[in-house]
Motif scaffolding. Structure first.
Motif, PDB file in Angstrom:
ATOM      1  N   ILE A   1       0.856  -1.186   0.000  1.00  0.00           N
ATOM      2  CA  ILE A   1       0.000   0.000   0.000  1.00  0.00           C
ATOM      3  C   ILE A   1       0.893   1.237   0.000  1.00  0.00           C
ATOM      4  CG2 ILE A   1      -1.862   1.210   1.191  1.00  0.00           C
ATOM      5  CD1 ILE A   1      -2.423  -1.548   2.587  1.00  0.00           C
ATOM      6  N   TYR A   2       0.780   2.054  -1.064  1.00  0.00           N
ATOM      7  CA  TYR A   2       1.582   3.270  -1.212  1.00  0.00           C
ATOM      8  C   TYR A   2       0.697   4.488  -0.941  1.00  0.00           C
ATOM      9  CZ  TYR A   2       4.555   0.034  -3.841  1.00  0.00           C
ATOM     10  OH  TYR A   2       5.317  -1.032  -4.237  1.00  0.00           O
ATOM     11  N   PRO A   3       0.963   5.258   0.122  1.00  0.00           N
ATOM     12  CA  PRO A   3       0.175   6.482   0.368  1.00  0.00           C
ATOM     13  C   PRO A   3       0.541   7.560  -0.650  1.00  0.00           C
ATOM     14  CG  PRO A   3       1.936   6.264   1.979  1.00  0.00           C
ATOM     15  CD  PRO A   3       1.980   5.005   1.149  1.00  0.00           C
TER      16      PRO A   3
ATOM     17  N   VAL B   1      -0.142  11.833  -1.831  1.00  0.00           N
ATOM     18  CA  VAL B   1      -0.673  13.167  -1.567  1.00  0.00           C
ATOM     19  C   VAL B   1      -0.413  13.983  -2.823  1.00  0.00           C
ATOM     20  CG1 VAL B   1      -0.585  15.229  -0.140  1.00  0.00           C
ATOM     21  CG2 VAL B   1      -0.204  12.993   0.899  1.00  0.00           C
ATOM     22  N   VAL B   2      -1.473  14.265  -3.617  1.00  0.00           N
ATOM     23  CA  VAL B   2      -1.358  14.995  -4.879  1.00  0.00           C
ATOM     24  C   VAL B   2      -2.336  16.154  -4.859  1.00  0.00           C
ATOM     25  CG1 VAL B   2      -1.522  14.846  -7.380  1.00  0.00           C
ATOM     26  CG2 VAL B   2      -0.721  12.872  -6.074  1.00  0.00           C
ATOM     27  N   ASN B   3      -1.801  17.387  -4.965  1.00  0.00           N
ATOM     28  CA  ASN B   3      -2.645  18.592  -4.978  1.00  0.00           C
ATOM     29  C   ASN B   3      -3.618  18.615  -3.794  1.00  0.00           C
ATOM     30  OD1 ASN B   3      -1.441  19.425  -7.388  1.00  0.00           O
ATOM     31  ND2 ASN B   3      -2.935  18.307  -8.623  1.00  0.00           N
ATOM     32  N   ASN B   4      -3.061  18.298  -2.608  1.00  0.00           N
ATOM     33  CA  ASN B   4      -3.837  18.286  -1.359  1.00  0.00           C
ATOM     34  C   ASN B   4      -4.963  17.250  -1.355  1.00  0.00           C
ATOM     35  OD1 ASN B   4      -2.303  20.403  -0.210  1.00  0.00           O
ATOM     36  ND2 ASN B   4      -3.535  21.921  -1.317  1.00  0.00           N
ATOM     37  N   ILE B   5      -4.923  16.297  -2.290  1.00  0.00           N
ATOM     38  CA  ILE B   5      -5.897  15.203  -2.308  1.00  0.00           C
ATOM     39  C   ILE B   5      -5.187  13.947  -1.809  1.00  0.00           C
ATOM     40  CG2 ILE B   5      -7.406  13.790  -3.741  1.00  0.00           C
ATOM     41  CD1 ILE B   5      -7.637  16.157  -5.652  1.00  0.00           C
ATOM     42  N   GLU B   6      -5.626  13.449  -0.660  1.00  0.00           N
ATOM     43  CA  GLU B   6      -4.973  12.285  -0.072  1.00  0.00           C
ATOM     44  C   GLU B   6      -5.615  10.997  -0.582  1.00  0.00           C
ATOM     45  OE1 GLU B   6      -4.968  12.551   4.127  1.00  0.00           O
ATOM     46  OE2 GLU B   6      -3.763  14.378   4.203  1.00  0.00           O
ATOM     47  N   GLY B   7      -4.790   9.979  -0.682  1.00  0.00           N
ATOM     48  CA  GLY B   7      -5.277   8.671  -1.118  1.00  0.00           C
ATOM     49  C   GLY B   7      -4.159   7.652  -1.037  1.00  0.00           C
ATOM     50  N   ALA B   8      -4.391   6.524  -1.671  1.00  0.00           N
ATOM     51  CA  ALA B   8      -3.386   5.453  -1.648  1.00  0.00           C
ATOM     52  C   ALA B   8      -3.567   4.578  -2.880  1.00  0.00           C
ATOM     53  CB  ALA B   8      -3.512   4.616  -0.377  1.00  0.00           C
ATOM     54  N   VAL B   9      -2.471   3.914  -3.254  1.00  0.00           N
ATOM     55  CA  VAL B   9      -2.496   2.927  -4.329  1.00  0.00           C
ATOM     56  C   VAL B   9      -2.191   1.569  -3.717  1.00  0.00           C
ATOM     57  CG1 VAL B   9      -1.426   2.114  -6.452  1.00  0.00           C
ATOM     58  CG2 VAL B   9      -1.858   4.540  -6.143  1.00  0.00           C
ATOM     59  N   ILE B  10      -3.062   0.608  -3.976  1.00  0.00           N
ATOM     60  CA  ILE B  10      -2.877  -0.755  -3.466  1.00  0.00           C
ATOM     61  C   ILE B  10      -2.392  -1.627  -4.617  1.00  0.00           C
ATOM     62  CG2 ILE B  10      -4.003  -2.737  -2.370  1.00  0.00           C
ATOM     63  CD1 ILE B  10      -6.148  -0.718  -1.388  1.00  0.00           C
ATOM     64  N   ARG B  11      -1.233  -2.240  -4.416  1.00  0.00           N
ATOM     65  CA  ARG B  11      -0.677  -3.133  -5.437  1.00  0.00           C
ATOM     66  C   ARG B  11      -0.684  -4.560  -4.897  1.00  0.00           C
ATOM     67  NH1 ARG B  11       5.555  -3.071  -7.805  1.00  0.00           N
ATOM     68  NH2 ARG B  11       5.531  -5.192  -8.629  1.00  0.00           N
TER      69      ARG B  11
END
Length: 692
Positions: free
Chosen positions: A402-404, A406-416
């Motif tokens: 799981i990679y956290p 933060v892009v343009n103040n939009i938080e999220g994550a990518v699950i591989r």
């Protein structure tokens, strides 16, 4: 008279018109009896005696859309199923579709998807479905899990209760081991009833389409229900009901608002420009030049947008072409991205999961949701290695990272998620091969060291038998010279048990010699002649040989074993030494038959499934039985010399070790084993079609 007849006709017509005005057509419509479970929140339940829940709102919306006259009754689920079978009701609001149920009922298009889970005490040692084989399992009577438990856990004690709420209270009291129930509705009830000593374990399973159910061949009513569902989905009423009960929030579409503000800004600008052009005729040339510059800038901007679209399409293609499952989630764990591999693995298209919570869209990952939240909270990468599960009748291993973001103040994550099953199997095979090579050298040395003293022991024992035999004249003469007779010596040896001891020495010596021969065969390459063979025919001949083997028949009657052959046509011949390959097959048949003889079968009996099919430049042979299976430790050690699970004196532990070397060393093939404890074992052999 004619005038009176005309008045009578006019009165009759007027009466008919009045009748239809007082009793519209729908007043003569059929009353549809609808039933459902009284305690199955949030789908359907009684709220202070009033039917409520997602299913209830959906059937009411469908009835309104189709102008159906319905009456809703919520009661005990088993009675609901019985009423639909007997015709006491017309529709059941929610039933999981299955092959068995389809023989009694017809199902609408699904209005939801249900998953199920194992619920146990908070301190229970049960972790997965395999742990339930000999447990006491609570299910709801006539529920889909009731059918599942009866079919898959024949040795377990099945406890059927009237409702899922009753099942939870019974489990909380620790009277039984586990419960198989719908996941979402049970979690809802646990929170509602404040039951904190129960937890959900293992991966979700039993995913099924949740539909309206009608009596068999009630085609008209089924068509109306399907049409009504499609209508409320198109009008957005379905989404409103779903949002009400499950909290899925629709994205706001601001397109019209943007157009409004754009128009609001552009109209004054255009008016200003028109006025400006009228009042500044003298500056027309400069305005034209400025217009030209703006046109060029707009063209450049359009070109940049096209390049951006191409870049986005390229990145999407790169993501879709990756062999890993990639899932993007926002800060609330709602899905934002879904690549092609994720759609293939979880059998859900991109459009069906975007915006949905991760644990609802992918129930298999529900127990990893805390790890995702940890990555979002800490901003650090999280890894969960070697996740184990079952799929397509085999054990599957996965790595999840799981990679956290933060892009343009939009938080999220990518699950591989990567499938590492083949890699682990290859590593295990390499380790096994290296271990077997080392043990092979040791076995050769031990065999030679044992062979010499063994020859002396057997030779001397044979000499003692010959020199006390009554058949040799020299023995008779020598006994007389010593003042006795050979018969007296024989009698003495018999009475004192010396003859029996000599026979025991020879029997044990011959057995040890056979073990030494197997050890030497285990460590040496074969000098036998290799020929092209029809491997399916070799397999059948070996099976014939096994079925007529006397020692084997004493342990198990081969005639009682069902044989299923799945041979792919057009299999190329295999370059091999037939006797050695038959030895391998015979070892597998013998071990499997003995294992199945110790298992008690409730429905189907003992069975072999033989498969032969092409595998690239090799031929794949599978021998599968439905015996007791093996645990993971036994699978890892099954090919080790002298390792056996049989009783003392029933096996040397060399059969499969020698077989492994015959396949991997003599024939340059591969030899693997897969198993599910309590259910089946499958030996997989791959042999090359050419041999250098």
């Amino acid at each position: 008279m004619k005038l009176e007849l005309r008045y009578m006709h006019f009165g009759f017509i007027l009466s008919v018109i009045l009748l239809f005005s007082l009793f519209p057509a729908h007043s003569f419509a059929r009353l549809i009896i609808v039933e459902g479970d009284y305690d199955y929140p949030p789908y359907e339940f009684l709220d202070n005696g009033i039917p409520s829940g997602f299913n209830i709102d959906i059937i009411r919306a469908v009835a309104k859309a189709e102008a159906l006259d319905i009456k809703i009754n919520l009661r005990n689920w088993s009675n609901v199923v019985s009423d639909l079978k007997s015709g006491k009701c017309d529709v059941v609001t929610g039933m999981v579709k299955s092959e068995e149920r389809s023989s009694f009922f017809d199902f609408s298009i699904p209005h939801n998807i249900l998953s199920h889970s194992i619920f146990v005490h908070a301190d229970s040692n049960i972790k997965q479905l395999e742990d339930l084989v000999h447990s006491e399992i609570i299910v709801q009577k006539s529920d889909i899990m009731h059918e599942y438990a009866l079919k898959n856990f024949t040795q377990a004690k099945i406890v059927a209760v009237d409702s899922q709420g009753e099942a939870m209270l019974l489990l909380a009291s620790r009277e039984h081991d586990a419960a198989l129930l719908g996941k979402l509705q049970t979690i809802f009830q646990l929170k509602r009833d404040g039951l904190t000593n129960i937890k959900s374990v293992g991966s979700g399973f039993g995913f099924g389409e949740y539909c309206f159910a009608v009596r068999k061949d009630d085609i008209k009513l089924l068509g109306q229900l399907n049409e009504g569902l499609n209508l409320i989905k198109k009008t957005g009423e379905y989404d409103e009901i779903y949002k009400k009960w499950f909290g899925i929030h629709e994205r706001r579409n601001n397109f019209r608002e943007i157009i409004y503000y754009v128009v609001l800004v552009l109209i004054p600008v255009i008016l200003f420009l028109v006025g400006f052009i009228i009042w500044t005729w003298m500056l027309r040339k400069s305005v034209k030049q400025k217009t030209k510059e703006l046109t060029l800038e707009l063209h450049e901007r359009n070109r940049a947008e096209e390049e951006l679209k191409k870049a986005q399409g390229y990145l999407a293609s790169v993501i879709d072409s990756m062999p890993s499952v990639l899932i993007g989630v926002d800060n609330n764990c709602n899905i934002t991205h879904w690549n092609r591999e994720a759609a293939r693995v979880y059998e859900s298209e991109h459009r069906d999961v975007i915006g949905f919570p991760l644990d609802l869209a992918v129930p298999q990952l529900a127990f990893e949701i805390d790890l995702v939240r940890e990555a979002l909270k800490t901003g650090k990468k999280q890894i969960d290695s070697k996740l184990r599960g079952y799929g397509n009748n085999r054990t599957v291993y996965q790595d999840m990272t799981i990679y956290p973001l933060v892009v343009n103040n939009i938080e999220g994550a990518v699950i591989r998620i990567d499938d590492i099953t083949e890699r682990l199997n290859f590593e295990q095979m390499v380790m096994q091969s290296e271990k077997m090579v080392s043990i092979g050298g040791l076995a050769a040395g031990m065999a030679h060291e044992i062979n010499n003293p063994l020859a002396v022991i057997v030779g001397h024992a044979q000499n003692i038998q010959r020199r006390t035999s009554v058949d040799l004249v020299k023995n008779i003469n020598m006994a007389e010279e010593c003042g006795t007779s050979i018969d007296v010596i024989q009698t003495y040896m018999h009475e004192r048990g010396i003859t029996r001891m000599l026979n025991g020495i020879l029997e044990s010596g011959n057995r040890a010699a056979k073990i030494v021969m197997n050890m030497l065969s285990f460590s040496r390459k074969s000098d036998n002649v290799f020929n092209r063979q029809d491997i399916a025919a070799v397999l059948d001949r070996t099976l014939e040989l096994a079925s007529s083997d006397y020692d084997l028949k004493k342990e198990y009657d081969f005639k009682r074993i069902e044989i299923i052959r799945e041979y792919e046509p057009g299999i190329p011949p295999v370059y091999c030494e037939e006797n050695e390959i038959q030895q391998v097959f015979l070892n597998i048949f013998r071990n499997a038959a003995e294992a199945m003889s110790g298992k008690v079968y409730s429905t189907v009996g003992a069975r072999f499934i033989l498969r032969v099919r092409r595998a690239s430049q090799m031929v794949r042979i599978e021998i599968e039985d439905n015996g007791p299976g093996m645990d993971e430790d036994t699978q890892k050690r099954i090919f080790e010399p002298f390792y056996t699970t049989k009783d003392v004196g029933k096996g040397t532990g060399l059969g499969l070790s020698v077989s492994y070397f015959i396949i991997t060393d003599h024939h340059k093939g591969t030899f693997e084993v897969e198993s599910m404890l309590g259910h089946w074992t499958r030996f997989i052999i791959k042999l090359p079609t050419t041999f250098d």
